[in-house]
Design a protein around this motif. Structure first.
Motif, PDB file in Angstrom:
ATOM      1  N   VAL A 162      -4.488  13.531  -2.067  1.00  0.00           N
ATOM      2  CA  VAL A 162      -3.775  12.075  -1.674  1.00  0.00           C
ATOM      3  C   VAL A 162      -4.574  10.918  -2.322  1.00  0.00           C
ATOM      4  CG1 VAL A 162      -2.942  10.764   0.068  1.00  0.00           C
ATOM      5  CG2 VAL A 162      -2.644  13.275   0.100  1.00  0.00           C
ATOM      6  N   TYR A 163      -4.023  10.221  -2.992  1.00  0.00           N
ATOM      7  CA  TYR A 163      -4.389   8.742  -3.331  1.00  0.00           C
ATOM      8  C   TYR A 163      -3.711   7.615  -2.773  1.00  0.00           C
ATOM      9  CZ  TYR A 163      -6.999  11.362  -6.959  1.00  0.00           C
ATOM     10  OH  TYR A 163      -7.943  11.953  -7.646  1.00  0.00           O
ATOM     11  N   GLU A 164      -4.670   6.774  -2.140  1.00  0.00           N
ATOM     12  CA  GLU A 164      -4.095   5.540  -1.520  1.00  0.00           C
ATOM     13  C   GLU A 164      -4.191   4.616  -2.676  1.00  0.00           C
ATOM     14  OE1 GLU A 164      -2.964   4.565   1.500  1.00  0.00           O
ATOM     15  OE2 GLU A 164      -2.925   6.550   2.210  1.00  0.00           O
ATOM     16  N   ASN A 218       0.935  -1.243   0.092  1.00  0.00           N
ATOM     17  CA  ASN A 218      -0.027   0.221  -0.094  1.00  0.00           C
ATOM     18  C   ASN A 218       0.897   1.267  -0.054  1.00  0.00           C
ATOM     19  OD1 ASN A 218      -2.257  -1.560   0.402  1.00  0.00           O
ATOM     20  ND2 ASN A 218      -1.872  -1.573   2.476  1.00  0.00           N
ATOM     21  N   SER A 231       0.694   6.082  -0.537  1.00  0.00           N
ATOM     22  CA  SER A 231       0.066   7.124  -0.834  1.00  0.00           C
ATOM     23  C   SER A 231       0.834   7.807  -1.928  1.00  0.00           C
ATOM     24  CB  SER A 231      -0.124   7.809   0.638  1.00  0.00           C
ATOM     25  OG  SER A 231      -1.015   7.199   1.445  1.00  0.00           O
ATOM     26  N   THR A 232       0.189   8.456  -2.847  1.00  0.00           N
ATOM     27  CA  THR A 232       0.765   9.575  -3.590  1.00  0.00           C
ATOM     28  C   THR A 232      -0.029  10.782  -4.147  1.00  0.00           C
ATOM     29  OG1 THR A 232       1.829   9.574  -5.808  1.00  0.00           O
ATOM     30  CG2 THR A 232      -0.096   8.239  -5.592  1.00  0.00           C
ATOM     31  N   THR A 233       0.503  11.739  -4.434  1.00  0.00           N
ATOM     32  CA  THR A 233      -0.200  12.858  -5.118  1.00  0.00           C
ATOM     33  C   THR A 233       0.190  12.920  -6.564  1.00  0.00           C
ATOM     34  OG1 THR A 233       1.472  14.379  -4.344  1.00  0.00           O
ATOM     35  CG2 THR A 233      -0.281  14.101  -2.976  1.00  0.00           C
ATOM     36  N   GLN A 245      -7.522   1.887  -5.853  1.00  0.00           N
ATOM     37  CA  GLN A 245      -7.132   3.330  -5.880  1.00  0.00           C
ATOM     38  C   GLN A 245      -8.189   4.151  -5.056  1.00  0.00           C
ATOM     39  OE1 GLN A 245      -6.485   5.353  -9.505  1.00  0.00           O
ATOM     40  NE2 GLN A 245      -6.688   7.318  -8.859  1.00  0.00           N
ATOM     41  N   SER A 274     -13.460   5.243  -4.299  1.00  0.00           N
ATOM     42  CA  SER A 274     -12.831   4.096  -4.894  1.00  0.00           C
ATOM     43  C   SER A 274     -12.754   3.622  -6.146  1.00  0.00           C
ATOM     44  CB  SER A 274     -12.894   2.993  -3.631  1.00  0.00           C
ATOM     45  OG  SER A 274     -11.809   1.726  -3.941  1.00  0.00           O
ATOM     46  N   ASN A 329      -9.299   7.897  -3.524  1.00  0.00           N
ATOM     47  CA  ASN A 329      -9.105   9.322  -3.201  1.00  0.00           C
ATOM     48  C   ASN A 329      -9.503   9.523  -1.907  1.00  0.00           C
ATOM     49  OD1 ASN A 329     -10.203  11.977  -2.942  1.00  0.00           O
ATOM     50  ND2 ASN A 329     -10.391  12.174  -5.147  1.00  0.00           N
ATOM     51  N   THR A 330      -8.294  10.072  -0.977  1.00  0.00           N
ATOM     52  CA  THR A 330      -8.756   9.981   0.406  1.00  0.00           C
ATOM     53  C   THR A 330      -9.596  11.351   0.722  1.00  0.00           C
ATOM     54  OG1 THR A 330      -6.745  11.430   0.563  1.00  0.00           O
ATOM     55  CG2 THR A 330      -6.586   9.130   0.842  1.00  0.00           C
ATOM     56  N   ASN A 357      -3.574   0.357  -3.119  1.00  0.00           N
ATOM     57  CA  ASN A 357      -3.350  -0.865  -2.554  1.00  0.00           C
ATOM     58  C   ASN A 357      -3.414  -1.912  -3.467  1.00  0.00           C
ATOM     59  OD1 ASN A 357      -4.100  -3.576  -1.223  1.00  0.00           O
ATOM     60  ND2 ASN A 357      -5.237  -2.426   0.550  1.00  0.00           N
TER      61      ASN A 357
END
Length: 173
Positions: free
Chosen positions: A95-97, A80, A82-84, A105, A113, A107-108, A99
């Motif tokens: 920020v996108y998680e 897992n 996180s990225t921008t 994917q 999802s 969107n936090t 997994n």
């Protein structure tokens, strides 16, 4: 591999080709599976990253696909992160998680999802000599030839998005 403790049990396994997972429906134990072209080294295979929009799979922008592949290769299929850094997110900073084990994917900010997938680009199914493997820790093990033949038959008949249930694994009879 023969699992004598499971002989005659008839456990039902759910196969999910889009997530490349095999789940024991009794224990909920999941393991990764993969299909690759025989004679193609994994380092030579070209990964294609896609996201699901309804019933349609869309290719990620090439820079996003490269970022995902870099993370997948470095961190592994259970990771897992996180990225921008998505191309569509430049200047926004959401920020996108990601997994990889769930191939999702998120969107936090909005909690939206969507499914993602990684597939290997290669020859047409009709031309392929496929090798089916399952993951045991960090090691990939070949399925018994009868199990591989059953998986390939289902994959060819149902397609790479299919899910199906089976009790037909050799170790399950």
């Amino acid at each position: 591999t023969e699992f004598s403790f499971n002989k005659g049990i008839g456990t039902v396994y759910e196969i999910n080709f889009s997530k490349m997972a095999q789940v024991n429906t009794s224990s909920a134990t999941s393991r990764n599976i993969r299909r690759r072209e025989e004679g193609v080294a994994l380092s030579e295979a070209k990964a294609v990253w896609e996201w699901q929009d309804g019933s349609t799979w869309m290719a990620f922008h090439h820079t996003d696909a490269a970022m995902l592949e870099s993370k997948y290769t470095a961190l592994g299929p259970e990771a897992n992160f996180s990225t921008t850094e998505f191309s569509f997110n430049k200047g926004i900073g959401t920020v996108y998680e990601i997994n990889f084990s769930k191939m999702a994917q998120v969107n936090t900010s909005s909690a939206t999802s969507r499914n993602i997938r990684r597939r290997e680009e290669g020859v047409a199914l009709s031309e392929a000599k496929a090798v089916w493997e399952w993951q045991d820790g960090s090691t990939w093990m070949a399925f018994h030839h009868t199990d591989a033949a059953m998986l390939e038959s289902k994959y060819t008949a149902l397609g790479p998005e299919a899910n199906f249930s089976t009790t037909e694994f050799s170790f399950n009879k």
